[in-house]
Design a protein around this motif. Structure first.
Motif, short mmCIF file in Angstrom:
data_model
loop_
_atom_site.label_atom_id
_atom_site.label_comp_id
_atom_site.label_asym_id
_atom_site.label_seq_id
_atom_site.Cartn_x
_atom_site.Cartn_y
_atom_site.Cartn_z
N GLY A 9 0.76 -1.28 -0.09
CA GLY A 9 -0.03 0.02 0.04
C GLY A 9 0.86 1.22 -0.10
O GLY A 9 2.22 1.10 0.22
N GLY A 10 0.16 2.34 -0.19
CA GLY A 10 1.06 3.55 -0.28
C GLY A 10 0.03 4.74 -0.87
O GLY A 10 -1.24 4.59 -1.06
N LEU A 11 0.75 5.69 -1.26
CA LEU A 11 0.00 6.61 -2.07
C LEU A 11 0.33 6.81 -3.33
O LEU A 11 1.57 6.48 -3.94
N ALA A 12 -0.83 6.96 -4.26
CA ALA A 12 -0.71 7.00 -5.45
C ALA A 12 -1.50 7.98 -6.05
O ALA A 12 -2.60 8.58 -5.41
N GLN A 13 -1.34 8.57 -7.22
CA GLN A 13 -1.91 9.72 -7.80
C GLN A 13 -3.13 9.14 -8.61
O GLN A 13 -3.09 7.89 -9.04
N PRO A 14 -4.12 9.65 -8.89
CA PRO A 14 -5.20 9.22 -9.78
C PRO A 14 -4.67 8.76 -11.05
O PRO A 14 -3.90 9.52 -11.56
N GLY A 15 -5.21 7.82 -11.53
CA GLY A 15 -4.72 7.00 -12.80
C GLY A 15 -3.31 6.36 -12.56
O GLY A 15 -3.08 5.44 -13.66
N GLY A 16 -3.00 6.41 -11.40
CA GLY A 16 -1.71 5.49 -11.09
C GLY A 16 -2.07 4.06 -10.68
O GLY A 16 -3.10 3.69 -10.83
N SER A 17 -1.01 3.49 -10.39
CA SER A 17 -0.98 2.14 -10.28
C SER A 17 -0.30 1.62 -8.79
O SER A 17 0.64 2.32 -8.38
N LEU A 18 -0.85 0.63 -8.31
CA LEU A 18 -0.07 -0.26 -6.94
C LEU A 18 -0.47 -1.48 -7.07
O LEU A 18 -1.37 -2.03 -7.64
N ARG A 19 0.64 -2.34 -6.70
CA ARG A 19 0.39 -3.82 -6.51
C ARG A 19 0.51 -4.16 -4.90
O ARG A 19 1.30 -3.96 -4.22
N LEU A 20 -0.62 -4.67 -4.59
CA LEU A 20 -0.70 -5.25 -3.18
C LEU A 20 -0.17 -6.66 -3.25
O LEU A 20 -0.73 -7.76 -4.05
#
Length: 126
Positions: A9-20
């Motif tokens: 988890g963390g901080l992402a911008q709108p339109g961005g991606s994260l992998r949990l």
């Protein structure tokens, strides 16, 4: 001892991606369905089922709100389940949890699940 530990988890911008990631111990990910859930703690909202992956054939299921944007997968060698989140929106902001379903199916109702991780915070903001 059964354990599930979320990370990524963390901080992402709108339109961005994260992998949990959901690393499990005490059982194997191909023997049980694993689900991802999310909850906004403040103001407190209902826990929402996001996605699950079934043990038998790896079938996947998604909530309507995340279809086409999130992808659940598993790595049996690493005994880990992933949630790839793309095209993130501010409304995806929540604490994300993974959990184990001891039954035969793969659903998005929390009462079906017996063991839960402690969660990882995802914040989508510019």
């Amino acid at each position: 001892q059964v354990q599930l530990v979320e990370s990524g988890g963390g901080l992402a911008q709108p339109g961005g991606s994260l992998r949990l990631s959901c690393a499990v111990s005490g059982f194997t990910v191909d023997d049980y369905a694993i689900g991802w859930f999310r909850q906004v703690p403040v103001p407190r909202k209902e826990r929402e089922g996001v996605s699950c992956i079934s043990p038998s054939d790896g079938s996947t299921y998604y909530a309507e709100a995340v279809k086409g944007r999130f992808t659940i997968s598993r790595d049996e060698a690493k005994n880990t389940v992933y949630l790839q989140m793309n095209s993130l929106k501010p409304e995806d902001t929540a604490v994300y949890y993974c959990a184990r379903d001891p039954g035969d199916g793969c659903g998005l109702e929390g009462y079906q699940y017996d063991y839960w991780g402690l969660g990882t915070q995802v914040t989508v903001s510019s």
